[in-house]
Design an enzyme around this catalytic site. Structure first.
Site, PDB file in Angstrom:
ATOM      1  N   LYS A 165      29.297  -4.111  43.892  1.00  0.00           N
ATOM      2  CA  LYS A 165      28.271  -4.311  44.909  1.00  0.00           C
ATOM      3  C   LYS A 165      27.665  -5.703  44.739  1.00  0.00           C
ATOM      4  CE  LYS A 165      25.869  -2.632  48.379  1.00  0.00           C
ATOM      5  NZ  LYS A 165      26.485  -2.497  49.714  1.00  0.00           N
ATOM      6  N   TYR A 218      23.032   2.702  32.761  1.00  0.00           N
ATOM      7  CA  TYR A 218      23.042   3.732  31.727  1.00  0.00           C
ATOM      8  C   TYR A 218      22.731   3.164  30.346  1.00  0.00           C
ATOM      9  CZ  TYR A 218      25.143   7.049  35.034  1.00  0.00           C
ATOM     10  OH  TYR A 218      25.390   7.879  36.106  1.00  0.00           O
ATOM     11  N   ASP A 229      33.022  11.751  41.004  1.00  0.00           N
ATOM     12  CA  ASP A 229      32.549  13.058  41.467  1.00  0.00           C
ATOM     13  C   ASP A 229      32.877  13.252  42.947  1.00  0.00           C
ATOM     14  OD1 ASP A 229      31.594  13.616  38.977  1.00  0.00           O
ATOM     15  OD2 ASP A 229      29.567  14.117  39.625  1.00  0.00           O
ATOM     16  N   ASP A 270      30.209   1.092  48.265  1.00  0.00           N
ATOM     17  CA  ASP A 270      29.774   2.024  49.305  1.00  0.00           C
ATOM     18  C   ASP A 270      30.847   2.169  50.383  1.00  0.00           C
ATOM     19  OD1 ASP A 270      29.275  -0.644  49.879  1.00  0.00           O
ATOM     20  OD2 ASP A 270      27.421  -0.274  50.967  1.00  0.00           O
ATOM     21  N   ASP A 289      30.767   6.889  37.868  1.00  0.00           N
ATOM     22  CA  ASP A 289      30.243   8.248  37.793  1.00  0.00           C
ATOM     23  C   ASP A 289      30.197   8.884  39.180  1.00  0.00           C
ATOM     24  OD1 ASP A 289      29.144  10.524  36.750  1.00  0.00           O
ATOM     25  OD2 ASP A 289      27.267   9.618  36.119  1.00  0.00           O
TER      26      ASP A 289
END
Length: 325
Positions: free
Chosen positions: A165, A119, A225, A197, A221
């Site tokens: 990750k 971002y 969600d 993941d 993010d």
């Protein structure tokens, strides 16, 4: 002392849910509200999605309450976060009485690094048909979000998981993990690193195993969600963008153009964001009053259509205010 609150309703349902949160704040504390515009509407009227006056108001207010932005979201929310010096995005996700959830004991908090990662906005076109995105990770930001997350977990009694990750992004997430480990060693605290993941899968299978989850920007993010779906939807998720001295508070749901103007938007996420605002400013008793009013309203109704009810935004707001009298 009266706290100065910048109020930026923005686009879509932001203009419907923010007034409810303002009335709630007015009922529990001594606040002075100053209004400004941002988003698609501001762009059409002024030629700027984030007018200079709006940015300055957020930069100088004690705290900011923001609704949502539409197509101009990236041009609004990222600069607003910069205006308050935000480095940590805090997103609680918990189950509430009266609301269907996959696990009724979910109580998660995502602490998301808020300044870098993908971002950072560094994109380029190498040649026609080939574009790149540069991911930024620094030791300083990694250590800062780790310290914030460990402090938050200790204050609220949570265990800590760190999402990463590093098995693929060895240099960037490797540095992120190194920063977390250094802070943990200095403080003598424990945490559990978890591939992001695999963590997504485990959050669905049994989210009760987790408390505070410290995340790089994009992972925070996405995972927060996902957690929204576990607790009943985005209409229940508040957030805080915290800086050293100021903070910006906003619901996670965005402008929801599909229901904007219908008067049925769920104000709970914005009201819970207002509770976080109270807590940030040191008004812990007021924050608790707001949260209790939300709990009672969700348990007994009325509820908006996204939660299986038929209440309007105003009706849900009145029910919340009645419980604050």
């Amino acid at each position: 002392m009266t706290d100065r609150i910048a109020v930026i309703p923005g686009d879509g349902i932001g203009g419907e849910v923010v007034p409810v949160a303002v009335r709630v704040l007015d009922a529990v504390g001594d606040f002075a509200f100053e209004y400004a515009e941002a988003g698609d509407g501001a762009l059409a009227e002024t030629g700027s999605a984030l007018p200079d006056g709006t940015r300055e108001l957020a930069a100088n207010a004690d705290a900011t309450l923001f609704g949502a932005a539409g197509e101009t979201a990236a041009d609004v929310i990222l600069p607003l976060r910069e205006a308050v010096g935000s480095f940590a995005n805090v997103r609680p996700a918990r189950a509430y009485p009266g609301v269907d959830a996959f696990h009724p004991e979910i109580d998660l908090v995502f602490v998301r690094e808020n300044t870098e990662g993908v971002y950072a906005g560094i994109e380029s076109e190498i040649t026609e048909g080939v574009r790149t995105l540069t991911r930024v990770t620094t030791e300083a930001a990694s250590r800062r979000i780790a310290a914030f997350g460990f402090d938050y977990a200790a204050e609220h009694g949570y265990d800590v998981t760190v999402a990463h990750k590093a098995n693929v992004m060895r240099r960037t997430d490797g540095l992120f993990l190194d920063g977390v480990a250094a802070v943990a060693d200095e403080r003598g605290v424990d945490y559990e690193p978890h591939l992001m993941d695999a963590l997504a899968m485990h959050l669905v299978m049994d989210p009760t195993e987790y408390g505070v989850v410290i995340c790089p920007n994009l992972a925070g993010d996405v995972l927060s969600d996902l957690a929204a779906g576990l607790v009943g939807g985005l209409g229940l998720l508040p957030s805080a963008n915290v800086g050293p001295d100021r903070a910006l508070f906003e619901p996670v749901h965005g402008s929801a153009p599909d229901i904007a103007g219908e008067g049925i938007a769920n104000p709970v996420a914005t009201v819970l964001s207002a509770a976080m605002l109270c807590e940030f400013l040191g008004h812990d008793a007021a924050a608790e009053r707001v949260r209790e009013a939300v709990l009672e309203t969700l348990a007994d109704g009325p509820r908006t259509p996204d939660l299986g009810g038929d209440a309007t935004t105003d009706g849900a707001g009145r029910a919340l205010l009645d419980r604050l009298d």
